[in-house]
Design an enzyme around this catalytic site. Structure first.
Site, short mmCIF file in Angstrom:
data_model
loop_
_atom_site.label_atom_id
_atom_site.label_comp_id
_atom_site.label_asym_id
_atom_site.label_seq_id
_atom_site.Cartn_x
_atom_site.Cartn_y
_atom_site.Cartn_z
N LYS A 1 -15.03 -25.22 7.03
CA LYS A 1 -16.18 -24.44 7.42
C LYS A 1 -15.81 -23.38 8.48
O LYS A 1 -16.50 -22.39 8.66
CB LYS A 1 -17.25 -25.36 8.05
N GLU B 1 -8.42 -17.75 7.55
CA GLU B 1 -8.49 -19.03 8.28
C GLU B 1 -9.06 -18.81 9.67
O GLU B 1 -8.91 -17.73 10.25
CB GLU B 1 -7.06 -19.56 8.46
N ASP B 2 -9.67 -19.84 10.23
CA ASP B 2 -10.12 -19.78 11.62
C ASP B 2 -8.93 -19.93 12.56
O ASP B 2 -8.76 -19.17 13.50
CB ASP B 2 -11.19 -20.84 11.91
N VAL C 1 -4.65 -21.49 12.80
CA VAL C 1 -3.47 -22.15 12.26
C VAL C 1 -2.83 -22.93 13.40
O VAL C 1 -2.47 -22.36 14.43
CB VAL C 1 -2.47 -21.15 11.64
N ASP C 2 -2.73 -24.24 13.17
CA ASP C 2 -2.18 -25.14 14.18
C ASP C 2 -0.79 -25.56 13.69
O ASP C 2 0.20 -24.85 13.90
CB ASP C 2 -3.16 -26.31 14.34
N GLY D 1 0.07 -25.60 10.60
CA GLY D 1 0.36 -24.81 9.41
C GLY D 1 0.23 -25.62 8.12
O GLY D 1 0.37 -25.07 7.03
N LYS E 1 -1.84 -21.20 16.98
CA LYS E 1 -1.17 -22.01 18.01
C LYS E 1 0.32 -22.03 17.67
O LYS E 1 0.81 -22.97 17.04
CB LYS E 1 -1.72 -23.44 18.00
N ASP F 1 -15.54 -25.85 15.58
CA ASP F 1 -16.37 -26.91 16.17
C ASP F 1 -15.52 -27.96 16.87
O ASP F 1 -14.30 -28.00 16.72
CB ASP F 1 -17.17 -27.63 15.07
#
Ligand code: 5GP
Length: 176
Positions: free
Chosen positions: A43, A98-99, A101-102, A104, A130, A158
């Protein structure tokens, strides 16, 4: 966590400015390529996608894809497809939106899924990255902001479904 107002990490005006810059770059890069299919990852990317799409000056179509992580809480785990794109993307230029990318993992997984639909091309765009955490070797073509280890909310993101509609990016990293 209650839906309180976390401290501002990236202000609304800075987001607006950066989204316009990204849209300008994307519009220039795809100027001669016909319609671009933006695929928002639900989301978290829904607000970013809406603003990015409205700033583009090229023909565009909108699709959504949904994934969920097998991990619980804030930890990223293996990724599972919850909803695939509805329209055909075969032979079309695709931009994954994407919101954040941590590690990946999510983006790497999505590229694999979407490649199997035989698009003309796939590029990737994320509002936040990140970089210190990213383990999967993927090219991210458009990045809004590089951030550190913070857990962030707002502008679509969120924490336990709270704070998604904050107009700015806030920091809710636990301090203990
Ligand atoms: P990945 O590790 O696969 O790159 O990222 C997985 C997902 O973790 C992201 O799509 C996002 O939903 C979530 N995530 C990672 N870092 C954050 C964060 O700081 N805030 C929020 N709200 N979600 C995050």
């Amino acid at each position: 966590m209650s839906d309180t107002q976390p401290p501002v990490m990236i202000a609304e005006s800075d987001i607006r400015e950066r989204v316009a810059e990204l849209a300008g770059k994307i519009s220039a890069d795809y100027a001669d390529k016909g319609e671009l299919v933006l695929i928002g990852v639900l989301k978290g990317a829904f607000i970013f996608l809406a603003d990015l799409a409205r700033n583009l000056t090229i023909p565009r179509a909108i699709e959504f894809i949904a994934v969920s992580s097998y991990g619980t809480g804030s930890k990223s785990g293996a990724v599972r497809l919850v909803m695939d794109v509805r329209g055909s993307i075969e032979g079309r230029h695709v931009l994954i939106v994407e919101d954040i990318v941590d590690t990946g993992n999510t983006l790497g997984y999505l590229i694999g899924i979407l490649e199997s639909h035989n698009p003309a091309s796939i590029r990737t765009c994320t509002l936040l990255h990140k970089a210190n955490h990213t383990k999967v070797d993927i090219d991210i073509d458009y990045i809004g902001f590089e951030i550190g280890d913070e857990w962030v909310v707002g502008y679509g993101l969120d924490y336990a479904e709270q704070n998604r509609t904050l107009p700015y990016i806030g920091n809710v990293t636990p301090t203990d």
